[in-house]
Write a protein that holds these residues in place. Structure first.
Motif, PDB file in Angstrom:
ATOM      1  N   VAL A  23       0.810  -1.213   0.000  1.00 47.87           N
ATOM      2  CA  VAL A  23       0.000   0.000   0.000  1.00 47.87           C
ATOM      3  C   VAL A  23       0.850   1.273   0.000  1.00 47.87           C
ATOM      4  O   VAL A  23       0.602   2.187  -0.803  1.00 47.87           O
ATOM      5  N   PRO A  24       1.869   1.391   0.865  1.00 51.12           N
ATOM      6  CA  PRO A  24       2.689   2.625   0.813  1.00 51.12           C
ATOM      7  C   PRO A  24       3.326   2.857  -0.553  1.00 51.12           C
ATOM      8  O   PRO A  24       3.370   4.003  -1.032  1.00 51.12           O
ATOM      9  N   LEU A  25       3.788   1.798  -1.183  1.00 51.06           N
ATOM     10  CA  LEU A  25       4.409   1.929  -2.498  1.00 51.06           C
ATOM     11  C   LEU A  25       3.385   2.347  -3.555  1.00 51.06           C
ATOM     12  O   LEU A  25       3.667   3.196  -4.415  1.00 51.06           O
ATOM     13  N   LEU A  26       2.183   1.760  -3.487  1.00 49.30           N
ATOM     14  CA  LEU A  26       1.137   2.122  -4.440  1.00 49.30           C
ATOM     15  C   LEU A  26       0.701   3.566  -4.264  1.00 49.30           C
ATOM     16  O   LEU A  26       0.369   4.250  -5.243  1.00 49.30           O
ATOM     17  N   VAL A  27       0.691   4.049  -3.026  1.00 51.21           N
ATOM     18  CA  VAL A  27       0.340   5.455  -2.767  1.00 51.21           C
ATOM     19  C   VAL A  27       1.404   6.376  -3.347  1.00 51.21           C
ATOM     20  O   VAL A  27       1.098   7.424  -3.924  1.00 51.21           O
ATOM     21  N   ILE A  28       2.685   5.986  -3.219  1.00 52.28           N
ATOM     22  CA  ILE A  28       3.768   6.787  -3.797  1.00 52.28           C
ATOM     23  C   ILE A  28       3.628   6.855  -5.315  1.00 52.28           C
ATOM     24  O   ILE A  28       3.820   7.899  -5.935  1.00 52.28           O
ATOM     25  N   TRP A  29       3.266   5.730  -5.921  1.00 54.22           N
ATOM     26  CA  TRP A  29       3.158   5.663  -7.375  1.00 54.22           C
ATOM     27  C   TRP A  29       1.917   6.380  -7.908  1.00 54.22           C
ATOM     28  O   TRP A  29       1.980   7.093  -8.903  1.00 54.22           O
ATOM     29  N   PHE A  30       0.764   6.132  -7.243  1.00 56.38           N
ATOM     30  CA  PHE A  30      -0.510   6.585  -7.798  1.00 56.38           C
ATOM     31  C   PHE A  30      -1.193   7.690  -6.995  1.00 56.38           C
ATOM     32  O   PHE A  30      -2.279   8.144  -7.379  1.00 56.38           O
ATOM     33  N   GLY A  31      -0.605   8.093  -5.864  1.00 56.84           N
ATOM     34  CA  GLY A  31      -1.232   9.112  -5.047  1.00 56.84           C
ATOM     35  C   GLY A  31      -2.321   8.531  -4.161  1.00 56.84           C
ATOM     36  O   GLY A  31      -2.449   7.310  -4.003  1.00 56.84           O
ATOM     37  N   VAL A  32      -3.142   9.408  -3.578  1.00 56.75           N
ATOM     38  CA  VAL A  32      -4.161   8.969  -2.628  1.00 56.75           C
ATOM     39  C   VAL A  32      -5.566   8.994  -3.239  1.00 56.75           C
ATOM     40  O   VAL A  32      -6.553   8.897  -2.513  1.00 56.75           O
ATOM     41  N   GLY A  33      -5.651   9.120  -4.550  1.00 50.12           N
ATOM     42  CA  GLY A  33      -6.949   9.154  -5.208  1.00 50.12           C
ATOM     43  C   GLY A  33      -7.495   7.766  -5.480  1.00 50.12           C
ATOM     44  O   GLY A  33      -7.078   6.762  -4.887  1.00 50.12           O
ATOM     45  N   GLU A  34      -8.422   7.701  -6.433  1.00 49.14           N
ATOM     46  CA  GLU A  34      -9.081   6.438  -6.761  1.00 49.14           C
ATOM     47  C   GLU A  34      -8.117   5.413  -7.345  1.00 49.14           C
ATOM     48  O   GLU A  34      -8.288   4.218  -7.149  1.00 49.14           O
ATOM     49  N   THR A  35      -7.100   5.882  -8.054  1.00 49.24           N
ATOM     50  CA  THR A  35      -6.192   4.952  -8.743  1.00 49.24           C
ATOM     51  C   THR A  35      -5.494   4.026  -7.768  1.00 49.24           C
ATOM     52  O   THR A  35      -5.369   2.820  -8.021  1.00 49.24           O
ATOM     53  N   SER A  36      -5.039   4.549  -6.659  1.00 46.70           N
ATOM     54  CA  SER A  36      -4.344   3.703  -5.682  1.00 46.70           C
ATOM     55  C   SER A  36      -5.288   2.686  -5.057  1.00 46.70           C
ATOM     56  O   SER A  36      -4.890   1.547  -4.782  1.00 46.70           O
ATOM     57  N   LYS A  37      -6.538   3.054  -4.852  1.00 47.36           N
ATOM     58  CA  LYS A  37      -7.509   2.115  -4.277  1.00 47.36           C
ATOM     59  C   LYS A  37      -7.813   0.987  -5.267  1.00 47.36           C
ATOM     60  O   LYS A  37      -7.886  -0.192  -4.882  1.00 47.36           O
ATOM     61  N   ILE A  38      -7.991   1.341  -6.537  1.00 47.15           N
ATOM     62  CA  ILE A  38      -8.208   0.326  -7.564  1.00 47.15           C
ATOM     63  C   ILE A  38      -6.983  -0.573  -7.675  1.00 47.15           C
ATOM     64  O   ILE A  38      -7.101  -1.796  -7.845  1.00 47.15           O
ATOM     65  N   ALA A  39      -5.806   0.019  -7.573  1.00 49.01           N
ATOM     66  CA  ALA A  39      -4.567  -0.760  -7.682  1.00 49.01           C
ATOM     67  C   ALA A  39      -4.460  -1.792  -6.565  1.00 49.01           C
ATOM     68  O   ALA A  39      -4.008  -2.919  -6.792  1.00 49.01           O
ATOM     69  N   VAL A  40      -4.850  -1.422  -5.348  1.00 46.47           N
ATOM     70  CA  VAL A  40      -4.810  -2.377  -4.229  1.00 46.47           C
ATOM     71  C   VAL A  40      -5.733  -3.565  -4.508  1.00 46.47           C
ATOM     72  O   VAL A  40      -5.347  -4.732  -4.345  1.00 46.47           O
TER      73      VAL A  40
END
Length: 262
Positions: A120-137
Motif C-alpha cells: 500500500v505505501p508503495l502504491l500510494v507513492i506511485w498513484f497518489g491517494v486518489g481512486e487509482t491507488s484504491k483500484i490498484a490495491v
C-alpha cells in the motif's frame, strides 16, 4: 429423512439446501446473542445482534450509507473487471504456449505471495491517494491469483479434444475459440466467483488510505470512536453483498452450464 440428508455426497433439493443454510445463520445469531447477553464479553466489544441491527439502520439514516455501498461496489467491480480482461488472455496464452508460461509463471508466482497491505505505501507513492491507488490495491489482490487459476483451467482441457480438432483441420485460433475456451469456461466462471470474493477482502485495506467514502472508510472512521455496533454493521454489509453476489454467480453458472449440474 434425517439420515438421507447426511448420505455421503448426496445431492439435496434446492428447498432443503435453503432451509439448512438458514438454520446455519440462525445457530450463529443465536450463539452470538447468548454470548453477548451472558456478560462474558463487555457490550463495548460484543454488542447484541439487535444493537447491530439498530446501528445498521442508523448508518442508512444518519450517514447516507447507501452511497458508500455503491462507491465500494463500483471500486470492487472496476478492479475485478480490469483483472478479468487482462488475466483471461494471459492465462490462455500461458497454458497454450509453454514459452509464454515459462516467462510469466515465475514472476506471477513471486508477486502473488507478496502481502498486498505491505504494498500500500508503495502504491500510494506511485498513484497518489486518489481512486487509482484504491483500484490498484484491489487489482493486486485479484489479478495474480486469477491468472494462474485461468491457466490451470485451460491446462485441464483433455488433450484428446485438441487432437480431434487438429485431425479435423482446425487452425490454432479455431482450436482456442471452439475447443479450449468452451471446455474450460465452466471452471473459469467458478474461479471468477472465487476471485471476486478475494477482491472484496481487500476493500478495507484499499479504503483506509486517505479515503472519504466507501464501506471501508466508514468502518475505519467509526472504530476510532469505539462504535462497535456500527463497525460490525459495516462488516455485515460486506458479507451480505458478498452472499448475494455469490448466489448470483451460482445461479448464472447453473443456467449457463446446466449439463454439468445434471
Amino acid at each position: 429423512m434425517f439420515r438421507s440428508i447426511f448420505t455421503f455426497r448426496q445431492s439435496l433439493p434446492r428447498r432443503t439446501e435453503i432451509l439448512l443454510g438458514a438454520l446455519g445463520f440462525f445457530i450463529f445469531i443465536g450463539s452470538w446473542h447468548l454470548t453477548a447477553v451472558s456478560g462474558i464479553i463487555r457490550p463495548e466489544f460484543l454488542p447484541t445482534p439487535l444493537s447491530v441491527l439498530m446501528a445498521f439502520v442508523r448508518l442508512f439514516v444518519e450517514r447516507d450509507f447507501s452511497t458508500d455501498i455503491l462507491i465500494s461496489i463500483g471500486r470492487v467491480w472496476f478492479a475485478f473487471f480490469l483483472s478479468v480482461i487482462i488475466a483471461i488472455p494471459l492465462g490462455l496464452l500461458m497454458s497454450t504456449y509453454r514459452a509464454v508460461g515459462a516467462v510469466l509463471e515465475p514472476f506471477v508466482d513471486f508477486v502473488r505471495y507478496l502481502p498486498v497491505p505491505a504494498l500500500v505505501p508503495l502504491l500510494v507513492i506511485w498513484f497518489g491517494v486518489g481512486e487509482t491507488s484504491k483500484i490498484a490495491v484491489l487489482w493486486m489482490g485479484t489479478f495474480f491469483q486469477l491468472i494462474l487459476l485461468i491457466a490451470d483451467d485451460t491446462k485441464r482441457v483433455p488433450e484428446e479434444f485438441i487432437e480431434t480438432g487438429e485431425t479435423l483441420g482446425a487452425s490454432k485460433g479455431e482450436i482456442m475459440w471452439h475447443i479450449i475456451i468452451p471446455a474450460s469456461l465452466p471452471n473459469m466462471v467458478d474461479n471468477l466467483r472465487i476471485t471476486l470474493g478475494w477482491c472484496w477482502t481487500y476493500l478495507i485495506v484499499a479504503e483506509i488510505v486517505a479515503a472519504n467514502s466507501g464501506i471501508g472508510h466508514v468502518i475505519w472512521s467509526l472504530r476510532r470512536f469505539v462504535k462497535t455496533p456500527e463497525v460490525m454493521a459495516g462488516i455485515i454489509a460486506i458479507g451480505i453483498i458478498g452472499l448475494l453476489t455469490d448466489q448470483a454467480f451460482r445461479y448464472l453458472h447453473g443456467r449457463l452450464f446446466a449439463y454439468q449440474h445434471r
